[in-house]
Design an enzyme around this catalytic site. Structure first.
Site, short mmCIF file in Angstrom:
data_model
loop_
_atom_site.label_atom_id
_atom_site.label_comp_id
_atom_site.label_asym_id
_atom_site.label_seq_id
_atom_site.Cartn_x
_atom_site.Cartn_y
_atom_site.Cartn_z
N GLU A 225 25.94 -2.30 -55.11
CA GLU A 225 25.93 -0.91 -54.62
C GLU A 225 26.96 -0.05 -55.33
O GLU A 225 26.69 1.11 -55.64
CB GLU A 225 26.13 -0.87 -53.10
CG GLU A 225 24.89 -1.23 -52.29
CD GLU A 225 24.61 -2.72 -52.25
OE1 GLU A 225 25.48 -3.51 -52.67
OE2 GLU A 225 23.52 -3.12 -51.79
N HIS B 27 21.92 -2.67 -39.60
CA HIS B 27 20.72 -2.01 -40.14
C HIS B 27 20.27 -0.85 -39.27
O HIS B 27 19.10 -0.51 -39.24
CB HIS B 27 19.56 -3.01 -40.29
CG HIS B 27 19.73 -4.00 -41.38
ND1 HIS B 27 20.54 -5.11 -41.26
CD2 HIS B 27 19.23 -4.05 -42.64
CE1 HIS B 27 20.50 -5.81 -42.39
NE2 HIS B 27 19.72 -5.18 -43.25
#
Ligand SMILES: Cc1ncc(C[n+]2csc(CCOP(=O)(O)OP(=O)(O)O)c2C)c(N)n1
Ligand SMILES: [Mg+2]
Lengths: 344, 325
Positions: free
Chosen positions: A78, A147
Site C-alpha cells: 500500500e 473491513h
C-alpha cells in the site's frame, strides 16, 4: 478555509440525456472509463484491479480496454501504491489508486498525510499531487473490525487533503470525475453498502463540484446533516417523520474536507434545529466538527443543542446483531429528530 | 580518470565541506532554526552523484544532502545560495522558507525534495520512475537513502516494485554505519546492505564511498545501466558521518581518527592528486575559493528578508484558499 460562495444547486430534475437506473459500482466504472479516455496521463493502480476488475468490480473491463500499462496490478504494497501515485503525480500524471479497503489506509498513511497532502505547501507550490485515492469504507455487511470502518476522521485533521464521500450513484460519478480533474490530492470514499444502490445516471461526462453540499430533501423544522450511507438513512427517517407532521431537511455534505459550511449554516439558521449523523464513533470526528461549527455559527438561531447520532465508541464487531447494535439506523435518527421537536 | 575531472570533483567536495562547516558554525551561533544534520564526511558520494544527475533526472536528497542540493544548482546553471537561504528560513530560499533543511526542493534542477520521514521517498521515487518509463524517457530517478531506512517496510516494497516493473531507479544507499546511534550490524540482518538488496534480482554493488574515483565510477556504471533501459540499480556506499548524535560523540577515538584522518574523502583525494604532481597551492586555492563562495552565500542568506506572512496560508490547496486569522 473559505466556504464556497455560489448557492448550491436546488434539487430538481437534472438535465440529462438518456438516463437509466445504474448501480454505484457501474457509475464509478463509467466515470473511470470516461476519464481514462479523456486524460492520457491518467492511470489506475491497485491490487487485482486489472483482469479481475477489483474486489468490488469498480475497474471491471478497463484492463482489457486500456491495457496493463494504464491499469496496473500491484503486490500488497500500500505504501508503494500511494508512493508511486504521488511520484507520478509530481511529474504531471493523474494516477487513480485503489486501496481495497479503507481500513488499510494505515499502511500508506504516511504517503498520504506527510507527502501527498503537504508537498504543494512545503515545497512552496513547486510540486502538486493531483492523485485520487479510491477506497471502500463503511459497515453494514459483517465485515468485522478491519473491513468496516469509517475513516474520514483519520484524515479530517490534515490540511491539504480533499475528502469526498458520495451518497448516491449520480453524485458518485460526477464527484469522481471532479476529483480526477482536481489538482489537489483527493481521498475518495466509496461506501460498500451503497455500491449496489441504483439511480438514474447520465451516461455522459459530467462533474459535480467538490466542496459543495447538496440538499437531498427540503424541509422546514429540523436540518439533518450526514454523508454516504447516513443520507439514505436520514431520508428514510424523514419520510417517516413527514407522516408525523415533522418537516426534515436533509443536507448531504458530499465533500467532507474542505466542507460546505455555508450550506449547513444557512439551512440550520432557517430551521433552527440540527441533528448531525455520522457512521463513525462520535469522539473527535465529523459529527464533532459539524456540531461544534453549528453551535459556533448558529447559536442564536438554535432552539436547543445540536443533536448527535454516531456509532458507539467501539471497534466494529463481526456479529451482525452486534454490528447493528453499535451503528446508527433510521429509527435512531428519527428519535433524535423527535427530541429536537420536544416529542420524545 | 583524468586530472581535470579529479580536480572538478575535488572542488565539488570542498563546496560541500565548506557549506556544511559554515552552516554548522551559523547553527551553533543560533542563526539557523530547527535541526541540523550535516553531510560532513560523506562528500565523495554526494559529489559523485551530483556529477551524473542531469537537470531532467530526479533525485530525492536525504537529510545530509545540502551539498548535493547546492551542487545540483551549480551544475545546472545557478548557484547554491537559495539552498543556503532556505536553511535560514528566508524568503529567498528555494521554498521561500517553508521547507527548511529537511524539505528543500528545486524541480528546475531535478531536486524532488527531502522528506523528513526518513526514507519515505523510497515509495515516491517509484512513481517518478514509472512516469519516465511510460513516457519512454531515458531518465534516472534516484533515491538517496541512509542505512537506517533499510529497516523500513518501504525499502522492501520499493525494491520489489522497481524490480517487477523494471523501473529506472538508482538507490544510492549511504551506509555510514549508524542510524542515530544504532550500529547497522545490530539493526539490520546483514551489515552489508548490498546483500539484503541482492535478493530483488537487479545489480547491486558495494563501493568505498569515501574514494571519490571509485564512487564516481560506480555511479557512472549505474547511470549507463539505467539509461539503457535495463532497470534498477543499487549502490551501497561505505562511508561515515562526522556528526555524532545531538548530544555529542558516541564512537571510539580510534574509529573517529580512522574516518576523519586516515580515510577522509578529501584528504584521500588530495593525496592522490599530489601524487599526480598537482601543486599543493592549487589544492589550497580550490579550498579557499569554495570557502569564500560559501561565506558569500551565508551573507546572502543572512541579509535576506523573512518570508511574507501571507505565505503561511498560501498553497495549502490549489482549488481553495485557506483563511488567515
Ligand atoms: C521514519 C522516521 N523514523 C525516525 C526518524 C528519526 N530519525 C532521524 S535521522 C534518523 C537516523 C537515520 O539513519 P540513517 O538512515 O542511517 O541516516 P544517517 O543519519 O546515519 O545519515 C532517525 C531515526 C525519522 N526522521 N523518520
Ligand atoms: Mg546511517
Amino acid at each position: 478555509m473559505t466556504a464556497p460562495t455560489e448557492p448550491h444547486p436546488k434539487p430538481g430534475p437534472r438535465k440529462t440525456r438518456k438516463t437509466r437506473k445504474t448501480s454505484m459500482v457501474k457509475a464509478l466504472n463509467g466515470a473511470l472509463d470516461l476519464a481514462m479516455e479523456r486524460f492520457p496521463e491518467m492511470f489506475l493502480i491497485g491490487e487485482s484491479i486489472g483482469e479481475l476488475g477489483g474486489d468490488f468490480g469498480v475497474t471491471r473491463r478497463l484492463w482489457a480496454k486500456y491495457g496493463a500499462d494504464r491499469v496496473r496490478d500491484t503486490p500488497l504494497s500500500e505504501a508503494a501504491i500511494i508512493g508511486t501515485s504521488v511520484g507520478a503525480a509530481m511529474v504531471g500524471m493523474r494516477p487513480v489508486a485503489e486501496i481495497m479497503f479503507a481500513d488499510f489506509l494505515g499502511e500508506c498513511y504516511d504517503q498520504i498525510v506527510n507527502n501527498a497532502a503537504k508537498l504543494h505547501y512545503m515545497f512552496d507550490g513547486q510540486f502538486s499531487a493531483p492523485l485520487v485515492i479510491r477506497t471502500a469504507c463503511g459497515a453494514g455487511f459483517g465485515g468485522g473490525p478491519h473491513h468496516s470502518q469509517s475513516v474520514e476522521g483519520w484524515f479530517m485533521n490534515i490540511p491539504g487533503i480533499v475528502i469526498v464521500a458520495p451518497s448516491n450513484p449520480a453524485d458518485a460519478k460526477g464527484l469522481l470525475l471532479a476529483a480526477i480533474e482536481s489538482d489537489d490530492p483527493v481521498l475518495f470514499l466509496e461506501h460498500k453498502a451503497l455500491y449496489r444502490s441504483r439511480a438514474e445516471v447520465d451516461p455522459g461526462y459530467y462533474t459535480v463540484p467538490l466542496g459543495r453540499a447538496a440538499v437531498a430533501r427540503e424541509g422546514t423544522d429540523v436540518t439533518v446533516v450526514g454523508t454516504m450511507r447516513m443520507v439514505p438513512m436520514a431520508l428514510e427517517a424523514a419520510a417517516v417523520l413527514a407522516g408525523e407532521g415533522i418537516s426534515v431537511e436533509v443536507v448531504d455534505l458530499r465533500t467532507i474536507r474542505p466542507y460546505d459550511a455555508e450550506t449547513v449554516v444557512e439551512s440550520v439558521n432557517r430551521t433552527g434545529r440540527a441533528v448531525v449523523v455520522n457512521e463513525a464513533p462520535g469522539t473527535g470526528g465529523l459529527g464533532a466538527e459539524l456540531s461544534a461549527r453549528i453551535h459556533e455559527e448558529c447559536f442564536h438561531r438554535l432552539s436547543g443543542p445540536v443533536g448527535r447520532v454516531d456509532a458507539l465508541d467501539t471497534p466494529i464487531p463481526f456479529s451482525v446483531p452486534l454490528e447493528n447494535a453499535i451503528m446508527p439506523n433510521p429509527a435512531i435518527i428519527a428519535d433524535a429528530v423527535r427530541r429536537q421537536m420536544g416529542r420524545s | 580518470m583524468d586530472i581535470g575531472r579529479q580536480l572538478d570533483l575535488y572542488r565539488d567536495m570542498w563546496t560541500i565541506r565548506a557549506f556544511e562547516q559554515g552552516l554548522e558554525r551559523e547553527f551553533e551561533a543560533g542563526n539557523v532554526p530547527g535541526m541540523l544534520h550535516t553531510g560532513l564526511g560523506q562528500e565523495a558520494t554526494q559529489a559523485a552523484l551530483a556529477a551524473h544527475l542531469e537537470a531532467t533526472d530526479c533525485f530525492f536528497p536525504d537529510h545530509r544532502c545540502h551539498g548535493l542540493n547546492a551542487l545540483a544548482q551549480q551544475r545546472h546553471g545557478g548557484d547554491g545560495r537559495s539552498i543556503m537561504a532556505e536553511l535560514f528560513g528566508r524568503a529567498t530560499g528555494v521554498c521561500s522558507g517553508k521547507g527548511g533543511s529537511l524539505h528543500s526542493a528545486d524541480p528546475s534542477v531535478g531536486n524532488f525534495g527531502d522528506n523528513a520521514v526518513e526514507g519515505s521517498y523510497m515509495a515516491t521515487v517509484l512513481g517518478v520512475a514509472l512516469a519516465y518509463k511510460l513516457r519512454r524517457q531515458d531518465r534516472v530517478a534516484c533515491a538517496v537513502i541512509g542505512d537506517g531506512t533499510v529497516g523500513r517496510g518501504e525499502f522492501h516494497e520499493s525494491l520489489n516494485m522497481a524490480a517487477i516493473w523494471d523501473l529506472p531507479v538508482l538507490y544510492a544507499c549511504l551506509n555510514n554505519g549508524y542510524a542515530i546511534s544504532l550500529p547497522a550490524a545490530q539493526g539490520l540482518a546483514s551489515a552489508d546492505i548490498v546483500d539484503l538488496a541482492r535478493g530483488y534480482g537487479f545489480p547491486c554493488v558495494q563501493v568505498d564511498g569515501n574514494d571519490i574515483v571509485e564512487a564516481t565510477e560506480a555511479v557512472a556504471t549505474a547511470f549507463d545501466h539505467i539509461r539503457s533501459g535495463r532497470g534498477p540499480y543499487f549502490i551501497e556506499f561505505i562511508t561515515w558521518r562526522w556528526q555524532g548524535v545531538f548530544s555529542g560523540e558516541f564512537r571510539s577515538d580510534e574509529e573517529v581518527k580512522y574516518w576523519k584522518v586516515d580515510h577522509d574523502p578529501i584528504l584521500m583525494a588530495a593525496e592522490k592528486l599530489l601524487r599526480l604532481d598537482v601543486p599543493e597551492d592549487r589544492l589550497h586555492a580550490i579550498e579557499s575559493a569554495e570557502r569564500e563562495r560559501i561565506e558569500e552565500w551565508i551573507r546572502f542568506a543572512k541579509d535576506s528578508p523573512e518570508p511574507d506572512l501571507a505565505k503561511a496560508t498560501a498553497d495549502v490547496y490549489i482549488g481553495w484558499e485557506v483563511a488567515g486569522r
